[in-house]
Design a protein around this motif. Structure first.
Motif, PDB file in Angstrom:
ATOM      1  N   LEU A   1       0.842  -1.200   0.000  1.00 20.80           N
ATOM      2  CA  LEU A   1       0.000   0.000   0.000  1.00 20.80           C
ATOM      3  C   LEU A   1       0.874   1.246   0.000  1.00 20.80           C
ATOM      4  CD1 LEU A   1      -2.751   1.408   0.302  1.00 20.80           C
ATOM      5  CD2 LEU A   1      -2.554   1.104   2.764  1.00 20.80           C
ATOM      6  N   LYS A   2       1.897   1.211   0.840  1.00 20.61           N
ATOM      7  CA  LYS A   2       2.786   2.370   0.944  1.00 20.61           C
ATOM      8  C   LYS A   2       3.425   2.667  -0.410  1.00 20.61           C
ATOM      9  CE  LYS A   2       6.832   3.887   3.508  1.00 20.61           C
ATOM     10  NZ  LYS A   2       7.821   3.553   4.536  1.00 20.61           N
ATOM     11  N   HIS A   3       3.822   1.606  -1.101  1.00 19.57           N
ATOM     12  CA  HIS A   3       4.439   1.802  -2.399  1.00 19.57           C
ATOM     13  C   HIS A   3       3.432   2.369  -3.413  1.00 19.57           C
ATOM     14  CE1 HIS A   3       7.666   1.240  -5.240  1.00 19.57           C
ATOM     15  NE2 HIS A   3       6.754   0.848  -6.121  1.00 19.57           N
ATOM     16  N   MET A   4       2.182   1.871  -3.323  1.00 15.33           N
ATOM     17  CA  MET A   4       1.164   2.352  -4.263  1.00 15.33           C
ATOM     18  C   MET A   4       0.844   3.824  -4.044  1.00 15.33           C
ATOM     19  SD  MET A   4      -1.477  -0.833  -4.465  1.00 15.33           S
ATOM     20  CE  MET A   4      -2.438  -0.261  -5.856  1.00 15.33           C
ATOM     21  N   ARG A   5       0.976   4.271  -2.813  1.00 16.80           N
ATOM     22  CA  ARG A   5       0.658   5.662  -2.507  1.00 16.80           C
ATOM     23  C   ARG A   5       1.552   6.648  -3.251  1.00 16.80           C
ATOM     24  NH1 ARG A   5      -3.023   6.191   1.345  1.00 16.80           N
ATOM     25  NH2 ARG A   5      -3.252   4.662   3.010  1.00 16.80           N
ATOM     26  N   ARG A   6       2.726   6.170  -3.680  1.00 15.48           N
ATOM     27  CA  ARG A   6       3.607   7.070  -4.423  1.00 15.48           C
ATOM     28  C   ARG A   6       2.960   7.531  -5.711  1.00 15.48           C
ATOM     29  NH1 ARG A   6       9.456   4.376  -4.568  1.00 15.48           N
ATOM     30  NH2 ARG A   6       9.542   5.683  -6.415  1.00 15.48           N
ATOM     31  N   ASN A   7       1.995   6.760  -6.166  1.00 18.47           N
ATOM     32  CA  ASN A   7       1.394   7.042  -7.458  1.00 18.47           C
ATOM     33  C   ASN A   7       0.107   7.854  -7.382  1.00 18.47           C
ATOM     34  OD1 ASN A   7       1.763   6.890 -10.095  1.00 18.47           O
ATOM     35  ND2 ASN A   7       1.111   4.773 -10.360  1.00 18.47           N
ATOM     36  N   ILE A   8      -0.448   7.984  -6.189  1.00 18.30           N
ATOM     37  CA  ILE A   8      -1.720   8.698  -6.070  1.00 18.30           C
ATOM     38  C   ILE A   8      -1.660   9.602  -4.842  1.00 18.30           C
ATOM     39  CG2 ILE A   8      -2.753   6.645  -4.980  1.00 18.30           C
ATOM     40  CD1 ILE A   8      -5.451   7.604  -6.254  1.00 18.30           C
ATOM     41  N   GLN A   9      -1.742  10.884  -5.066  1.00 15.94           N
ATOM     42  CA  GLN A   9      -1.625  11.841  -3.969  1.00 15.94           C
ATOM     43  C   GLN A   9      -2.811  12.794  -3.961  1.00 15.94           C
ATOM     44  OE1 GLN A   9       0.161  12.330  -1.218  1.00 15.94           O
ATOM     45  NE2 GLN A   9       0.763  10.221  -1.642  1.00 15.94           N
ATOM     46  N   MET A  10      -2.869  13.643  -2.936  1.00 12.71           N
ATOM     47  CA  MET A  10      -4.045  14.501  -2.866  1.00 12.71           C
ATOM     48  C   MET A  10      -3.722  15.933  -2.489  1.00 12.71           C
ATOM     49  SD  MET A  10      -5.897  13.081   0.576  1.00 12.71           S
ATOM     50  CE  MET A  10      -7.480  13.750   0.119  1.00 12.71           C
ATOM     51  N   VAL A  11      -4.643  16.824  -2.853  1.00 15.03           N
ATOM     52  CA  VAL A  11      -4.611  18.219  -2.416  1.00 15.03           C
ATOM     53  C   VAL A  11      -5.923  18.454  -1.689  1.00 15.03           C
ATOM     54  CG1 VAL A  11      -4.592  20.619  -3.153  1.00 15.03           C
ATOM     55  CG2 VAL A  11      -3.187  18.937  -4.347  1.00 15.03           C
ATOM     56  N   MET A  12      -5.822  18.989  -0.473  1.00 16.63           N
ATOM     57  CA  MET A  12      -7.027  19.079   0.344  1.00 16.63           C
ATOM     58  C   MET A  12      -7.681  20.442   0.266  1.00 16.63           C
ATOM     59  SD  MET A  12      -5.699  17.047   3.599  1.00 16.63           S
ATOM     60  CE  MET A  12      -6.410  15.470   3.851  1.00 16.63           C
ATOM     61  N   GLN A  13      -8.880  20.493   0.845  1.00 14.08           N
ATOM     62  CA  GLN A  13      -9.679  21.704   0.723  1.00 14.08           C
ATOM     63  C   GLN A  13      -9.145  22.864   1.556  1.00 14.08           C
ATOM     64  OE1 GLN A  13     -13.753  21.259   1.923  1.00 14.08           O
ATOM     65  NE2 GLN A  13     -14.195  23.411   1.657  1.00 14.08           N
ATOM     66  N   ASP A  14      -8.940  22.601   2.830  1.00 15.47           N
ATOM     67  CA  ASP A  14      -8.724  23.721   3.741  1.00 15.47           C
ATOM     68  C   ASP A  14      -7.233  23.961   3.945  1.00 15.47           C
ATOM     69  OD1 ASP A  14      -8.540  25.518   5.768  1.00 15.47           O
ATOM     70  OD2 ASP A  14     -10.133  24.618   6.967  1.00 15.47           O
ATOM     71  N   PRO A  15      -6.714  25.049   3.385  1.00 12.75           N
ATOM     72  CA  PRO A  15      -5.279  25.285   3.506  1.00 12.75           C
ATOM     73  C   PRO A  15      -4.870  25.613   4.940  1.00 12.75           C
ATOM     74  CG  PRO A  15      -6.341  27.151   2.474  1.00 12.75           C
ATOM     75  CD  PRO A  15      -7.397  26.105   2.652  1.00 12.75           C
ATOM     76  N   TYR A  16      -5.860  25.838   5.821  1.00 10.18           N
ATOM     77  CA  TYR A  16      -5.513  26.168   7.203  1.00 10.18           C
ATOM     78  C   TYR A  16      -5.378  24.933   8.068  1.00 10.18           C
ATOM     79  CZ  TYR A  16      -6.070  30.873   5.827  1.00 10.18           C
ATOM     80  OH  TYR A  16      -5.880  32.055   5.177  1.00 10.18           O
ATOM     81  N   THR A  17      -6.030  23.834   7.712  1.00 11.14           N
ATOM     82  CA  THR A  17      -5.935  22.649   8.553  1.00 11.14           C
ATOM     83  C   THR A  17      -5.122  21.535   7.896  1.00 11.14           C
ATOM     84  OG1 THR A  17      -7.982  21.769   7.644  1.00 11.14           O
ATOM     85  CG2 THR A  17      -8.170  23.079   9.636  1.00 11.14           C
ATOM     86  N   SER A  18      -4.777  21.697   6.635  1.00  4.89           N
ATOM     87  CA  SER A  18      -4.112  20.577   5.976  1.00  4.89           C
ATOM     88  C   SER A  18      -2.598  20.604   6.141  1.00  4.89           C
ATOM     89  CB  SER A  18      -4.491  20.540   4.492  1.00  4.89           C
ATOM     90  OG  SER A  18      -4.060  21.705   3.857  1.00  4.89           O
ATOM     91  N   LEU A  19      -2.079  21.643   6.789  1.00  7.01           N
ATOM     92  CA  LEU A  19      -0.640  21.690   7.044  1.00  7.01           C
ATOM     93  C   LEU A  19      -0.411  21.678   8.553  1.00  7.01           C
ATOM     94  CD1 LEU A  19       0.275  24.570   4.565  1.00  7.01           C
ATOM     95  CD2 LEU A  19       0.207  22.138   4.098  1.00  7.01           C
TER      96      LEU A  19
END
Lengths: 339, 316, 343
Positions: A92-110
C-alpha cells in the motif's frame, strides 16, 4: 487532450456504508449511512475528471476511498491495475507514491508545528528510497519554485503564509513523489475569488508539465467546468450522469444535473429576467435512508411510478445523447444558455 | 487582547481571513511556541508566578541559602515559642525552628508534587495516546477503567492504598514514604490526564494534516510523534502545571489525615498536621507552613493559567 | 412605523434614499497596530432597491454592515468618522435605546452562518415569537401565531408542526429561512444580508435568493446584499459597490459594471472567474494578494497588483471620480480602464 490514452485509475462498483452503532462496550449496528453506493469510472493519463455534487452526496468519501484513507465496504479501486483498496502494509505504501491529494482547507491541511521544508519534505522522509538524504533540501526548494513560492521560505511556518500560498504548499507536497494521479478535494473553495484563479492556473500548468491525471472534486460547477475534460455528477452516493464537459454542461440529460446547472448564478446581468431557473423543492433526503428506486425522485418534477420501483442505471439512453445518464426519462436540454 | 487575525476572522466570516490581516513577509521564522512566549512575556501574572517559582525552586534546591539553622534541632524548652528576632517564625511543639522547617519543607513538597505529576503524565499520557489512536474496544476499555478510578473518592482511595502498603505502625524510611505517596497520587490521578490527552489527540487525529500524512504512507509512530503529540501537548502541559500545585495541596491533606508523609520527613503538610490541635495557643507553628503551601500552590496554578491563556488560539 | 424618530432631523438631503452611509471610517486597535478596516465608505439604498456590496475578505464590507447595525465589537473596533443616516437621522448620534428600536424595525440583518446565529436551546418558533414579545409586547399566544405565519411566509413546510423544533433539527437552508423570518418579523425597511448563501449548496442558494427577491417585492424593502460572489450579484443587484482595502473602488448600476468595469480590480475579478456558460482556457489571475490592513500600500491600495499602475498611483490616493451621474471609480486611470488598454 484526453481520450485514447492509457487508463491510470479504474473504479469499479465502489461502495462505502458507514455503520450507525449503538452501545457502550459492545457496539450493535442499527443502520448504515450509504455515503458511496456503487460508483464506477475510469481516469486516463493526463486528463481531469471533475466530480460535482452538493454536500452529503458522498464526493468527499469518494476522495477518501480513492486515497485508501477509508476501506470500502465493497468494490475496487485499481491504480495501475492493482487494487489499492485491498493493499496492505508496504505494498500500500508503495502504491501511494502514485496517487496523492490536495485538500480543501489550507488552514488545517498543514501541520502548524512543522516548517514548510519539513512539510514538503515529509514524503521523502516516509519514502526514503526516492531521494537520497543529501539532495532532499534541494528537491524541496525546487518543488517550492515549481508551485510559485520563494524557495528561501523553506524555514517558515504555515501560519506565516496566506491561504493561497498555503494551498501551494499543499500542492508541492502532493507533487513530491511524482504521482500520476492527484485527487483534488475542493482545492479552491476556501480561497478568495482573486486567489482561486491563481491556484487553478497553477494546477492547469502542472498538469501539462507533468502529465498528471486529476480527480477534481468540487461543489462549484463553474470551477469544475473550467478545469475538467470529463465530469461526473453525484447525488446521494450515486453517479447520476457522466460525460465530457460539453456533454454535461451544454446537453445535460439528468433532471438533477439540469437543476444544478440552472441554479448556478451566471456573472452576467444581461438577460437575467429571461433566464429560467429550475428551483428544486426541499432538501436532499438522508443518506441513511435513501428513497427506493431513483434517489432523486422525491425532488424530481419528472417522477413517475417507475422511478420508485426501479433504480435507473447509469447507461446511454436514446434521448440523452451519447453519454450515460441514470434517469428513466433522461432527455438532453440546454439549461445554461437560454438564447 | 486579540490579534488582528482573530478579529478579522470574526468580522469577515468569509474564507481566507488572514490573508489580508497577517503579513506573510515579516522577517524571521516564528514557531507557535515563539508566539506563545511572545504573549507570555507581556503578562504580569506570568512574571509574578515565574519569580515566585524561582524562589521556591531555589528554596528546595539550596535551603541553606535561606537559613543556617538545623530543622531537626529541637530545644524542648522553647516549645511553641512565638516569632522573635532570633526565630522569625517562632518554634514548634518540639521546639524546632519553624522558619527552618518551612524552608526545608519546600523540597519535599515540590519533589512530591513534581514527581507525582510526572507519573500522572506518563501513565495518563500513554493510556490517552493508546485509547485515542487505537480507538474501538481498547478506547472503550481504557475509558471505563479510568472512570472506575475516578469514581473512587480521592481520600478514600488514598486511605485504602496507603493503609495497606505503608501502615501507620510500620516504620519506613524517608524515601520509602515519599515514593509510596507519589505512587498513590499518580495512580489515583492518571484518568483525568488520560481524558485530556485522549480528547486532544482525537481532535488532532481528525485534522487534515494527519489525513495528509496517512495519504503519504506515514506509519503510526511518525503520525503519533510528528503530528499528534506536538499538536496536543498544550492542554497536557497546562493541566500538568496546575496539577503540580494541587498535588502539593493533596500531599498536605494526606499528611493532615495522618496517612501521607510523616516524620522523619519534613514537609508543610506534616507541619500543619502536627499543629492543628494547637491552633489557639500557637497559631504561628501552623500558619507559616500553611501560608507557604498556599503560595506555592498558587504559583503553579497561576503559571498554568498564564500558559493556558497564551496557548489558547482563540485569544490570538 | 418609525414614529420614534424625529422626521428628517438631519440635513434632509436624503432625497429618496432610506439608508445612507456617508464617509464612514472604522478602525481596529490591535496588539500589532491599528487596522483601518473601513476608510471613507459612502453608499446608499432606497426602498425596493438592491445594493450589492462586493468584496473579498478583509475588504471591509462586513464591518460596514456591522457598524450600520450597531453590533460592531467596540473595542477593538472604533468608529473614527462619518455618518450613517436612516431616513435622514444619524444613527451614530442616537442614544442606545432609540438605536435598538431602529434595529429590527427599521433595519435588520441576516448572517452567513444561521446555525450559530440561532440559539440552540430554544425552539425556533419561540425565537421568532420573541421579536413580537419584546418589540411589540404581544401576548404569548399571539406571538406564537405570528411566528407560524412568518414560517409559512418563508416557506417552511408544515410550519405548524415544526414551530417547536430546535435549530439543529433543521437543514442549513431551512435554518437560513428561519433567520430570514426573524429578520423580517417587524417589517424592516432595510434588510442587510451578509453572505446569506455562502454556506449553502447551489440548489438551496437558488431557493433562498428567490425567497429574498420575493419578500423584497412584496414589502418594498431596501436590500443590501454583501457577498463575494459575482454570480449572485449579477442575478439580483440593481447597483453595486465594489470594496477593496476598506474603500469603495467602484460603484455602478449592475449592467454597466459587468459590461464595462471602470476599475482595474473589478475588471480583474470579472476576468478571473470561471464561468459555467463558457469554457475558458487560461484564467486571468490578479497577481499578488489582498492588502494587509495593518500595513496598507501607499497611494492606491490596489497599486501593487494593478496592470495600469503609474508613478502617481504609488503616492496619491485616488478619489472616487464621477464617471457619470450614477457611476464612480477610484482609479486615476479610469478612462484607460474603460477603454481597456493597460499600460
Amino acid at each position: 487532450m484526453a481520450t485514447p490514452s492509457e487508463v491510470v485509475l479504474e473504479v469499479r462498483d465502489l461502495v462505502k456504508h458507514f455503520p450507525l452503532t449503538q452501545g457502550i462496550l459492545y457496539k450493535r449496528q442499527i443502520g448504515a449511512i450509504k455515503a458511496v453506493d456503487g460508483i464506477s469510472f475510469d481516469l486516463h493519463r493526463g486528463e481531469t475528471l471533475g466530480i460535482v455534487g452538493e454536500s452529503g452526496c458522498g464526493k468527499s468519501t469518494l476522495a477518501k476511498l480513492l486515497m485508501a484513507l477509508e476501506r470500502p465496504t465493497s468494490g475496487k479501486v485499481l491504480v495501475g491495475g492493482k487494487d489499492i483498496a485491498a493493499a496492505r502494509g508496504s505494498e500500500l505504501k508503495h502504491m501511494r507514491r502514485n496517487i496523492q491529494m490536495v485538500m480543501q482547507d489550507p488552514y488545517t491541511s498543514l501541520n502548524p508545528r512543522m516548517t514548510v521544508g519539513d512539510i514538503v519534505g515529509e514524503p521523502y522522509e516516509i519514502h526514503s528510497e526516492v531521494v537520497p538524504k543529501g539532495d532532499r533540501r534541494k528537491r524541496v526548494q525546487e518543488l517550492l519554485e515549481v508551485v510559485g513560492l520563494n524557495p528561501d521560505h523553506i524555514n517558515r511556518y504555515p501560519h506565516q503564509f496566506s491561504g493561497g500560498q498555503r494551498q501551494r504548499i499543499g500542492i508541492a507536497r502532493g507533487l513530491a513523489l511524482q504521482p500520476e494521479i492527484i485527487i483534488c478535494d475542493e482545492p479552491v473553495s476556501a480561497l478568495d475569488v482573486s486567489i482561486q484563479a491563481q491556484v487553478m492556473n497553477l494546477l492547469d500548468g502542472l498538469q501539462k508539465e507533468f502529465n498528471l491525471a486529476y480527480i477534481f472534486i468540487a461543489h462549484d460547477l463553474s470551477v469544475v467546468r473550467h478545469i475538467s475534460d470529463r465530469v461526473g455528477v453525484m447525488y446521494l452516493g450515486k453517479m447520476v450522469e457522466l460525460g465530457k464537459d460539453t456533454e454535461i454542461y451544454d446537453r445535460p440529460s439528468h433532471p438533477y444535473t439540469q437543476a444544478l446547472l440552472s441554479a448556478v448564478p451566471v456573472p452576467d446581468p444581461d438577460g437575467r429576467e429571461q433566464r429560467e431557473r429550475i428551483i428544486l423543492q426541499g432538501d436532499p433526503p438522508s443518506p441513511a435512508n435513501p428513497p427506493s428506486g431513483c434517489r432523486f425522485r422525491t425532488r424530481c418534477w419528472k417522477a413517475q411510478d417507475i422511478c420508485a420501483e426501479q433504480e435507473p442505471l447509469l447507461e446511454i439512453r436514446d434521448k440523452a445523447g451519447d453519454h450515460p445518464s441514470a434517469c428513466h426519462f433522461a432527455e438532453a436540454a440546454d439549461v445554461v444558455h437560454v438564447n | 487582547m486579540s490579534e488582528p487575525t482573530a478579529t478579522q476572522d470574526l468580522i469577515q466570516g468569509t474564507p481566507e481571513p488572514s490573508a489580508a490581516a497577517v503579513p506573510n513577509s515579516s522577517g524571521k521564522p516564528r514557531s507557535l511556541w515563539y508566539d506563545t512566549w511572545d504573549i507570555l512575556k507581556r503578562r504580569k501574572i506570568f512574571w509574578i508566578s515565574f519569580v515566585m517559582l524561582i524562589v521556591f525552586l531555589v528554596m528546595a534546591a539550596f535551603p541553606t541559602l535561606f537559613t543556617h539553622k538545623d530543622p531537626e534541632w529541637a530545644t524542648l524548652a522553647r516549645s511553641m515559642e512565638g516569632p522573635s528576632e532570633d526565630a522569625w517564625f517562632g518554634f514548634d511543639l518540639q521546639g524546632r525552628d519553624v522558619f527552618a522547617r518551612t524552608i526545608y519543607g519546600a523540597r519535599t513538597s515540590i519533589i512530591v508534587g513534581v514527581l507525582a505529576t510526572l507519573g500522572t503524565v506518563v501513565l495518563g499520557g500513554i493510556a490517552g495516546v493508546i485509547a485515542a489512536y487505537q480507538g474501538k474496544w481498547l478506547d472503550s476499555l481504557l475509558s471505563r477503567v479510568g472512570e472506575m478510578f475516578l469514581g473512587v473518592p480521592y481520600v478514600l482511595g488514598a486511605v485504602i492504598i496507603l493503609g495497606s502498603v505503608a501502615p501507620v505502625q510500620s516504620n519506613p524510611g524517608k524515601t520509602m514514604i515519599m515514593t509510596v505517596v507519589i505512587i498513590v497520587l499518580a495512580v489515583l490521578g492518571w484518568p483525568v490526564l488520560m481524558r485530556i490527552a485522549r480528547s486532544s489527540i482525537i481532535q488532532a487525529k481528525h485534522q487534515d494534516y494527519v489525513q495528509a500524512a496517512r495519504a503519504l504512507g506515514a506509519g503510526p509512530f511518525r503520525i503519533i510523534f510528528k503530528h499528534l503529540l506536538p499538536n496536543s501537548l498544550a492542554p497536557i502541559l497546562v493541566y500538568s502545571t496546575i496539577t503540580i500545585g494541587s498535588y502539593i495541596g493533596a500531599e498536605a491533606t494526606l499528611s493532615l489525615l495522618g496517612i501521607g508523609l510523616r516524620t522523619p520527613v519534613i514537609s508543610w503538610g506534616i507541619a500543619i498536621a502536627d499543629h492543628t490541635r494547637y491552633i489557639r495557643t500557637g497559631a504561628h507553628a501552623m500558619f507559616f507552613p500553611a501560608a507557604f503551601l498556599s503560595l506555592c500552590v498558587l504559583t503553579f496554578v497561576m503559571l498554568g493559567e498564564a500558559v493556558r491563556d497564551a496557548l489558547d488560539p482563540k485569544l490570538r | 412605523m418609525i414614529e420614534v424618530l424625529p422626521e428628517s432631523a438631519g440635513s434632509g438631503t436624503h432625497g429618496g434614499a432610506l439608508l445612507e452611509v456617508d464617509d464612514l471610517h472604522v478602525e481596529f486597535r490591535t496588539r500589532a497596530g491599528v487596522a483601518k478596516a473601513v476608510n471613507g465608505v459612502t453608499y446608499s439604498v432606497s426602498a425596493g432597491e438592491t445594493l450589492a456590496v462586493l468584496g473579498e475578505s478583509g475588504s471591509g464590507k462586513s464591518v460596514t454592515a456591522q457598524t450600520i447595525m450597531g453590533i460592531l465589537d467596540m473595542p477593538p473596533g472604533k468608529i473614527t468618522g462619518g455618518e450613517i443616516r436612516f431616513r435622514g437621522t444619524d444613527l451614530l448620534k442616537l442614544p442606545e435605546d432609540e438605536r435598538r428600536k431602529v434595529r429590527g424595525e427599521g433595519i435588520s440583518m441576516i448572517f452567513q452562518d444561521a446555525l450559530s446565529a440561532l440559539n440552540p436551546v430554544f425552539p425556533v418558533g419561540w425565537q421568532i415569537a420573541e421579536m413580537f414579545r419584546i418589540h411589540r409586547g404581544a401576548s404569548r399566544a399571539d406571538a406564537k401565531k405570528k411566528a407560524i405565519e412568518l414560517m409559512d411566509r418563508v416557506r417552511i413546510p408544515a410550519a405548524k408542526e415544526r414551530v417547536s423544533d430546535y435549530p439543529h433539527q433543521f437543514s442549513g437552508g431551512m435554518r437560513q429561512r428561519i433567520m430570514i423570518a426573524m429578520a423580517i418579523a417587524l417589517d424592516p425597511e432595510v434588510l442587510i444580508a451578509d453572505e446569506p448563501t455562502t454556506a449553502l449548496d447551489v440548489t438551496v442558494q437558488a431557493q433562498i435568493m428567490e425567497l429574498l427577491a420575493e419578500l423584497q417585492r412584496d414589502s418594498n424593502m431596501g436590500l443590501i446584499l454583501i457577498t463575494h460572489d459575482l454570480g449572485v450579484v449579477a442575478d439580483v443587484a440593481d447597483k453595486i459597490a465594489v470594496m477593496y482595502g476598506g474603500r469603495i473602488v467602484e460603484n455602478a448600476p449592475v449592467h454597466d459594471l459587468y459590461r464595462n468595469p471602470a476599475h482595474p480590480y473589478t475588471k480583474g475579478l470579472l476576468e478571473s472567474i470561471p464561468r459555467v456558460d463558457l469554457k475558458g482556457q487560461e484564467l486571468y489571475a490578479i497577481k499578488g494578494m489582498p492588502p494587509n490592513l495593518l500595513d496598507m500600500p501607499s497611494g492606491c491600495a490596489f497599486h501593487p497588483r494593478c496592470p495600469y499602475r503609474q508613478e502617481t498611483c504609488t503616492t496619491d490616493v485616488p478619489p472616487l471620480h464621477t464617471i457619470s451621474g450614477t457611476r464612480g471609480s477610484a482609479c486615476h486611470f479610469w478612462r484607460e480602464v474603460l477603454d481597456g488598454d493597460a499600460q
